[in-house]
Design an enzyme around this catalytic site. Structure first.
Site, PDB file in Angstrom:
ATOM      1  N   ASN A 214       3.276  -1.567  -1.619  1.00  0.00           N
ATOM      2  CA  ASN A 214       4.138  -2.676  -1.998  1.00  0.00           C
ATOM      3  C   ASN A 214       3.340  -3.875  -2.503  1.00  0.00           C
ATOM      4  O   ASN A 214       3.780  -4.593  -3.406  1.00  0.00           O
ATOM      5  CB  ASN A 214       5.024  -3.086  -0.816  1.00  0.00           C
ATOM      6  CG  ASN A 214       6.220  -2.157  -0.665  1.00  0.00           C
ATOM      7  OD1 ASN A 214       6.499  -1.350  -1.538  1.00  0.00           O
ATOM      8  ND2 ASN A 214       6.926  -2.269   0.442  1.00  0.00           N
ATOM      9  N   GLY A 259       9.956 -11.738 -15.277  1.00  0.00           N
ATOM     10  CA  GLY A 259      11.258 -12.254 -14.880  1.00  0.00           C
ATOM     11  C   GLY A 259      11.115 -13.504 -14.041  1.00  0.00           C
ATOM     12  O   GLY A 259      10.122 -14.232 -14.131  1.00  0.00           O
ATOM     13  N   CYS A 266      11.253  -6.160   1.215  1.00  0.00           N
ATOM     14  CA  CYS A 266       9.982  -5.424   1.252  1.00  0.00           C
ATOM     15  C   CYS A 266       8.806  -6.204   0.678  1.00  0.00           C
ATOM     16  O   CYS A 266       7.855  -6.521   1.389  1.00  0.00           O
ATOM     17  CB  CYS A 266      10.135  -4.092   0.525  1.00  0.00           C
ATOM     18  SG  CYS A 266      11.227  -2.923   1.365  1.00  0.00           S
TER      19      CYS A 266
END
Length: 441
Positions: A214, A259, A266
């Site tokens: 992650n 973005g 997470c």
């Protein structure tokens, strides 16, 4: 197999339903009686495509059951999945109180060998704490019952969790004994009939793998967001840059979209937890500190674009927001960019009307009748009397809007796009101004 899943949140419920789907007998435990009541009444407490149908199908088949009875749950499963929440503590580290409590309950009630599986996202060393908690409870009872602790981190994407579990690209297993290895191989055999997807390693490496995955994805996102901001300054187009670097097979195209910042439970939590893990071991993760800082700044990018156009004082301005969830196909608003944007706009004196296909109820709970904020039932309804449209979540239904209706309804004829959903030329040809992130307009 007989399997107990402790926790009926996002990870626990998806895991339990999918394990039942391939023929196992699964009992899901939760101490939250309200959650269990929802499940027993044939509904689910979260939004996840395909999950409701799978839960109902396996309940009818008798393979999936729910309970609040801890003793019953411990007695039931030969394999005990711990899938409870690990929210961030005040210092950013993962709060393990629920994981340890679940382990203690297993130790209090187990009477035969159990394979205890850490499915929650947990820092390195948690398996040792789980072992110690179970051992302490067994010692208090003067019970000599063998058990094993396994790390089996989840890699489920919200909005595609059922598909990810049923057709995984990899299954990471951290084991320290042969018996657990055999059990976990048997458990996951139905999910890898096409080819071997099981990656077996030691427990601590498995625990670190989840955070590392992650953290890497979050790094790619923040990197592209910073490049997008630079592209605007230089007059370059980040979409062209994305295609140029993504064509390199060493880089690839995934997670290279710029973005208004990443969110959810997470990425933000795992980056913070990994930074804190390093700190407690006297190591400074400089790259991840920068990733987190860049993401925090990026969530204010849309606000700055709006103020650059309308001025810092937004009193009397009214904005339509499309998208509240941190990503499509979920109602999860944890760390969502929309929350930062709405706070910024309201603080500057503006009013806001927001639309989201599934997250409106969650937003109403979070904002709790906040003055100046209202919610629309359709995208076009949100445009009524708005000065501008702001896009925050890239839901499919926003991909091909009727730009003539948008032009007709919004007063300033401008779209601020936090997800770069449209071709700037198409928007401009419709008579609208367009303010994406990092695009050449």
């Amino acid at each position: 197999m007989k399997i107990t899943v402790v926790g009926t949140g996002y990870v626990g419920l998806v895991s339990g339903a999918c394990l039942a789907e391939v023929g196992n007998d699964v009992l899901c435990l939760d101490v939250d009686a309200a959650k269990i009541k929802i499940l027993e009444n044939g509904d689910i407490p979260i939004h996840e495509p395909g999950l409701l149908e799978m839960v109902r199908r396996n309940v009818v088949a008798g393979r999936l059951k729910f309970t609040t009875d801890i003793k019953q749950a411990v007695e039931f499963g030969d394999v005990q999945f711990i899938a409870v929440g690990t929210p961030p503590d005040e210092d950013g580290s993962a709060d393990l109180q629920y994981v340890v409590a679940a382990a203690r309950n297993i130790g209090k009630h187990m009477t035969k060998h159990k394979v205890v599986v850490d499915k929650s996202t947990v820092p390195v060393g948690t398996a040792d704490k789980v072992k110690a908690a179970i051992a302490e409870e067994l010692a208090a009872r003067k019970a000599d019952v063998p058990f094993s602790v396994v790390s089996n981190p989840e890699f489920l994407k919200e909005g595609a969790a059922v598909e990810d579990f049923m057709r995984p690209d990899r299954i990471v297993i951290g084991v320290d004994d042969e018996h657990s290895k055999v059990v976990m191989h048997a458990l996951y055999a139905p999910f890898q009939r096409n080819h071997e997807r099981l990656v077996t390693m030691d427990v601590r490496s498995a625990e670190l793998t989840k955070y590392a995955a992650n953290a890497m994805l979050a790094t790619r996102i923040s990197f592209m967001n910073e490049l997008a901001n630079l592209a605007e300054i230089l007059g370059a187009d980040i979409e062209s840059v994305r295609k140029g670097i993504g064509s390199d097979p060493r880089i690839g195209y995934d997670f290279l979209y710029s973005g208004c910042g990443y969110g959810g439970s997470c990425f933000p939590n795992d980056v913070k937890a990994l930074i804190e893990t390093a700190k407690t071991n006297d190591y400074d993760l400089k790259v991840l500190n920068a990733v987190e800082a860049a993401n925090d700044i990026q969530k204010h990018v849309l606000t700055q674009k709006i103020k650059n156009h309308f001025g810092d004082n937004l009193a009397g301005k009214h904005f339509a927001i499309w998208g509240l969830a941190f990503k499509p196909n979920t109602d999860d608003m944890r760390e969502a960019a929309s929350r930062v944007l709405i706070h910024d706009l309201l603080s500057a004196g503006a009013t806001v009307v927001a639309y989201d296909p599934v997250a409106t109820k969650e937003a109403q709970r979070i904002f709790n009748d906040t003055k100046g904020l209202s919610f629309a039932k359709t995208p076009n309804q949100a445009l009524e009397n708005a000065d501008a449209l702001v896009i925050v979540t890239e839901w499919k239904e926003f991909r091909s809007p009727d730009f003539s209706i948008i032009k007709q309804k919004i007063k300033a004829k401008i779209i601020f796009d936090g997800r770069n959903m449209y071709d700037p030329k198409v928007v401009k040809s419709a008579g609208l101004e367009y303010r994406p992130i990092g695009r050449k307009i």
